[in-house]
Design a protein around this motif. Structure first.
Motif, PDB file in Angstrom:
ATOM      1  N   ALA A 214      45.247  12.992   6.581  1.00 28.87           N
ATOM      2  CA  ALA A 214      44.171  12.260   5.915  1.00 28.87           C
ATOM      3  C   ALA A 214      42.835  12.297   6.656  1.00 28.87           C
ATOM      4  O   ALA A 214      41.812  11.944   6.084  1.00 28.87           O
ATOM      5  CB  ALA A 214      44.590  10.804   5.692  1.00 28.87           C
ATOM      6  N   PHE A 215      42.850  12.721   7.897  1.00 25.76           N
ATOM      7  CA  PHE A 215      41.608  12.747   8.677  1.00 25.76           C
ATOM      8  C   PHE A 215      41.156  14.192   8.850  1.00 25.76           C
ATOM      9  O   PHE A 215      41.927  15.027   9.331  1.00 25.76           O
ATOM     10  CB  PHE A 215      41.813  12.100  10.051  1.00 25.76           C
ATOM     11  CG  PHE A 215      41.901  10.603   9.995  1.00 25.76           C
ATOM     12  CD1 PHE A 215      40.749   9.824  10.024  1.00 25.76           C
ATOM     13  CD2 PHE A 215      43.132   9.969   9.912  1.00 25.76           C
ATOM     14  CE1 PHE A 215      40.828   8.442   9.975  1.00 25.76           C
ATOM     15  CE2 PHE A 215      43.223   8.589   9.870  1.00 25.76           C
ATOM     16  CZ  PHE A 215      42.063   7.820   9.898  1.00 25.76           C
ATOM     17  N   SER A 216      39.913  14.466   8.478  1.00 24.77           N
ATOM     18  CA  SER A 216      39.421  15.842   8.555  1.00 24.77           C
ATOM     19  C   SER A 216      38.529  16.101   9.768  1.00 24.77           C
ATOM     20  O   SER A 216      38.201  17.239  10.057  1.00 24.77           O
ATOM     21  CB  SER A 216      38.651  16.188   7.272  1.00 24.77           C
ATOM     22  OG  SER A 216      37.561  15.289   7.110  1.00 24.77           O
ATOM     23  N   GLU A 217      38.117  15.051  10.481  1.00 28.33           N
ATOM     24  CA  GLU A 217      37.254  15.228  11.641  1.00 28.33           C
ATOM     25  C   GLU A 217      37.969  16.050  12.711  1.00 28.33           C
ATOM     26  O   GLU A 217      39.175  15.985  12.858  1.00 28.33           O
ATOM     27  CB  GLU A 217      36.837  13.870  12.239  1.00 28.33           C
ATOM     28  CG  GLU A 217      35.955  13.047  11.335  1.00 28.33           C
ATOM     29  CD  GLU A 217      36.757  12.123  10.414  1.00 28.33           C
ATOM     30  OE1 GLU A 217      37.997  12.250  10.343  1.00 28.33           O
ATOM     31  OE2 GLU A 217      36.129  11.296   9.751  1.00 28.33           O
ATOM     32  N   LYS A 218      37.198  16.810  13.456  1.00 27.16           N
ATOM     33  CA  LYS A 218      37.770  17.704  14.467  1.00 27.16           C
ATOM     34  C   LYS A 218      38.121  16.993  15.771  1.00 27.16           C
ATOM     35  O   LYS A 218      39.131  17.261  16.372  1.00 27.16           O
ATOM     36  CB  LYS A 218      36.781  18.843  14.770  1.00 27.16           C
ATOM     37  CG  LYS A 218      36.445  19.698  13.568  1.00 27.16           C
ATOM     38  CD  LYS A 218      37.534  20.685  13.283  1.00 27.16           C
ATOM     39  CE  LYS A 218      37.159  21.614  12.160  1.00 27.16           C
ATOM     40  NZ  LYS A 218      37.800  21.381  10.912  1.00 27.16           N
ATOM     41  N   GLU A 219      37.261  16.095  16.215  1.00 24.47           N
ATOM     42  CA  GLU A 219      37.415  15.471  17.533  1.00 24.47           C
ATOM     43  C   GLU A 219      38.229  14.180  17.449  1.00 24.47           C
ATOM     44  O   GLU A 219      37.719  13.099  17.724  1.00 24.47           O
ATOM     45  CB  GLU A 219      36.041  15.188  18.137  1.00 24.47           C
ATOM     46  CG  GLU A 219      35.189  16.422  18.340  1.00 24.47           C
ATOM     47  CD  GLU A 219      35.796  17.411  19.325  1.00 24.47           C
ATOM     48  OE1 GLU A 219      36.310  16.973  20.380  1.00 24.47           O
ATOM     49  OE2 GLU A 219      35.773  18.614  19.032  1.00 24.47           O
ATOM     50  N   LEU A 220      39.486  14.299  17.081  1.00 24.03           N
ATOM     51  CA  LEU A 220      40.339  13.126  16.954  1.00 24.03           C
ATOM     52  C   LEU A 220      41.528  13.226  17.904  1.00 24.03           C
ATOM     53  O   LEU A 220      42.067  14.310  18.122  1.00 24.03           O
ATOM     54  CB  LEU A 220      40.854  12.985  15.522  1.00 24.03           C
ATOM     55  CG  LEU A 220      39.813  12.752  14.444  1.00 24.03           C
ATOM     56  CD1 LEU A 220      40.482  12.715  13.085  1.00 24.03           C
ATOM     57  CD2 LEU A 220      39.046  11.475  14.689  1.00 24.03           C
TER      58      LEU A 220
END
Length: 174
Positions: free
Chosen positions: A19-25
């Protein structure tokens, strides 16, 4: 950003990551107790379990977001429904909640759950498969594999993440 998942269940972990598309997770999964019965027996109890997991995950994991996902059952006049709820906790906002798919369980499964057994082990017996709750879930069994537990919880997570993004954007525009 650090996202703390209040479960070690692989289906739930995968759904959160989907569900999360951000790269820096950074994703961290912790075994957080739900604070409700092992087999939640209503929407309210299932929601409480999800919120408890999300809030405690946020606290214990010291992240920016805490996630709680909880499966339960809800008795209706038409039969016992499977239900699933999720919560997203973040600093400075009330926990966000969302519900997902529902369907009526076969009566032979519902009878065992009503008698006090947890759905997960009942499904293992019913399907003659080990760890149904960590893989396809009851939804995977009863939809003939068209939807599995990861899909079900990913849908729920997308609702939560979308609400979170909307709230964040609204707060920034104030």
């Amino acid at each position: 950003m650090k996202i703390i998942i209040g479960s070690k269940n692989p289906a739930k972990i995968t759904a959160v990551k989907n569900a999360f598309s951000e790269k820096e997770l950074e994703f961290i999964s912790l075994d957080i107790p739900s604070g409700v019965n092992a087999q939640p027996f209503s929407d309210e109890e299932t929601i409480n379990g999800a919120v408890n997991r999300a809030v405690e995950a946020l606290k214990k994991g010291k992240g920016e977001i805490g996630i709680g996902l909880e499966g339960g059952v809800q008795e209706t006049k038409r039969g016992m429904l499977i239900c699933n709820w999720g919560a997203l906790a973040a600093n400075d906002i009330e926990p966000i909640i969302a519900g997902g798919a529902r369907f009526i369980l076969p009566e032979e499964v519902a009878i065992r759950v009503r008698s006090g057994e947890e759905l997960g082990p009942v499904m293992d017996d019913y399907a003659k498969i080990q760890n149904v709750r960590k893989h396809e879930g009851a939804i995977g069994i009863f939809t003939n594999g068209l939807i599995n537990r990861v899909d079900m919880f990913t849908h729920l997570m997308n609702i939560l993440v979308g609400q979170y993004q909307y709230k964040k954007k609204s707060l920034e525009n104030q």
